[in-house]
Enzyme design. Structure first.
Site, PDB file in Angstrom:
ATOM      1  N   ALA A  59      -4.593  -8.870  12.480  1.00  0.00           N
ATOM      2  CA  ALA A  59      -5.717  -9.802  12.169  1.00  0.00           C
ATOM      3  C   ALA A  59      -5.379 -10.799  11.370  1.00  0.00           C
ATOM      4  O   ALA A  59      -5.900 -12.026  11.799  1.00  0.00           O
ATOM      5  CB  ALA A  59      -6.937  -8.737  11.660  1.00  0.00           C
ATOM      6  N   LEU A  60      -4.392 -10.880  10.312  1.00  0.00           N
ATOM      7  CA  LEU A  60      -4.088 -11.922   9.586  1.00  0.00           C
ATOM      8  C   LEU A  60      -3.338 -12.959  10.346  1.00  0.00           C
ATOM      9  O   LEU A  60      -3.291 -13.972   9.959  1.00  0.00           O
ATOM     10  CB  LEU A  60      -3.668 -11.494   8.486  1.00  0.00           C
ATOM     11  N   GLU A  61      -2.810 -12.638  11.343  1.00  0.00           N
ATOM     12  CA  GLU A  61      -2.026 -13.502  12.175  1.00  0.00           C
ATOM     13  C   GLU A  61      -2.827 -14.131  13.226  1.00  0.00           C
ATOM     14  O   GLU A  61      -2.655 -15.497  13.702  1.00  0.00           O
ATOM     15  CB  GLU A  61      -0.771 -13.023  12.774  1.00  0.00           C
ATOM     16  N   VAL A  82     -10.346  -4.152  12.800  1.00  0.00           N
ATOM     17  CA  VAL A  82      -9.887  -3.851  11.413  1.00  0.00           C
ATOM     18  C   VAL A  82     -10.981  -2.479  11.039  1.00  0.00           C
ATOM     19  O   VAL A  82     -12.298  -2.857  10.979  1.00  0.00           O
ATOM     20  CB  VAL A  82     -10.321  -5.027  10.255  1.00  0.00           C
ATOM     21  N   ILE A  83     -10.322  -1.548  10.421  1.00  0.00           N
ATOM     22  CA  ILE A  83     -11.347  -0.359  10.179  1.00  0.00           C
ATOM     23  C   ILE A  83     -11.110   0.034   8.753  1.00  0.00           C
ATOM     24  O   ILE A  83      -9.725  -0.216   8.164  1.00  0.00           O
ATOM     25  CB  ILE A  83     -10.502   0.723  11.066  1.00  0.00           C
ATOM     26  N   THR A  87      -9.245   1.157   0.441  1.00  0.00           N
ATOM     27  CA  THR A  87      -8.813   0.177  -0.660  1.00  0.00           C
ATOM     28  C   THR A  87      -9.379  -1.118  -0.326  1.00  0.00           C
ATOM     29  O   THR A  87      -9.942  -1.376   0.825  1.00  0.00           O
ATOM     30  CB  THR A  87      -7.054  -0.430  -0.738  1.00  0.00           C
ATOM     31  N   HIS A  89      -8.501  -3.974   0.803  1.00  0.00           N
ATOM     32  CA  HIS A  89      -7.584  -4.685   1.515  1.00  0.00           C
ATOM     33  C   HIS A  89      -8.653  -5.148   2.817  1.00  0.00           C
ATOM     34  O   HIS A  89      -8.622  -6.135   3.437  1.00  0.00           O
ATOM     35  CB  HIS A  89      -6.423  -3.864   2.225  1.00  0.00           C
ATOM     36  N   ASN A 114     -15.452 -14.791  18.454  1.00  0.00           N
ATOM     37  CA  ASN A 114     -14.856 -14.049  17.468  1.00  0.00           C
ATOM     38  C   ASN A 114     -15.402 -12.315  17.805  1.00  0.00           C
ATOM     39  O   ASN A 114     -16.503 -12.135  17.783  1.00  0.00           O
ATOM     40  CB  ASN A 114     -15.602 -14.398  16.103  1.00  0.00           C
ATOM     41  N   ARG A 128     -17.988  -0.276  20.355  1.00  0.00           N
ATOM     42  CA  ARG A 128     -18.154  -1.460  20.556  1.00  0.00           C
ATOM     43  C   ARG A 128     -17.097  -2.351  21.593  1.00  0.00           C
ATOM     44  O   ARG A 128     -17.079  -3.512  21.858  1.00  0.00           O
ATOM     45  CB  ARG A 128     -18.105  -2.257  19.049  1.00  0.00           C
TER      46      ARG A 128
END
Length: 159
Positions: A59-61, A82-83, A87, A89, A114, A128
């Site tokens: 996801a960060l890419e 993102v699950i 933490t 994060h 998005n 979803r």
């Protein structure tokens, strides 16, 4: 179920002819992201758009590749999953991706749909992703949002 009150905007088949749309999709939670990408691609092609799928690791890419894609595509669809883990994060990733995508869309004036799911459980993500047992189809919804926004911006420019 979170789909209550969903938008009712649809895209007529073939109405996006000539529109180039990139799907940037992360490979984490691939069972979910593959379904999201399949549903988004199907919605885009039904609308008549030329769709290109661009995979990224996580996801960060997504934001940096989306930003690059805005230089050559009329619209971009960002897909990921993102699950929640144990933490903080999760919160950092979700906030960074959402902020990044919104900033890119505003700065480049290129629509960014998005479809990055941010879920507490895998089951929520499945519900979803648009598959046979899903109650929602966030991949197709993100594609429809991107195409509709591109069409809206184009009509505003013509005025």
């Amino acid at each position: 179920m979170s789909g209550e009150g969903s938008p009712t905007i649809t895209i007529e088949p073939g109405s996006a002819h000539g529109l180039r749309v990139a799907i940037v999709v992360s490979e984490w939670n691939r069972d979910i992201t593959d379904e999201l990408a399949s549903q988004a691609q199907q919605a885009g092609e039904t609308a008549g758009a030329e769709v290109t799928v661009i995979p990224v690791v996580g996801a960060l890419e997504i934001p940096v590749v989306v930003k690059k894609a805005t230089q050559t595509y009329d619209a971009v669809v960002a897909l990921g999953c993102v699950i929640q883990g144990g933490t903080p994060h999760f919160d950092h990733v979700c906030n960074a991706v959402t902020y990044g995508l919104t900033k890119i869309a505003v700065e480049t004036e290129t629509p960014v749909g998005n479809g990055v799911l941010t879920c507490n459980t895998h089951e929520q993500a499945v519900d979803r992703a648009g598959g046979p047992t899903a109650h929602e189809n966030k991949g197709a919804e993100a594609m429809i949002a991107a195409i509709h926004t591109a069409q809206t911006l184009k009509s505003m420019a013509a005025d």
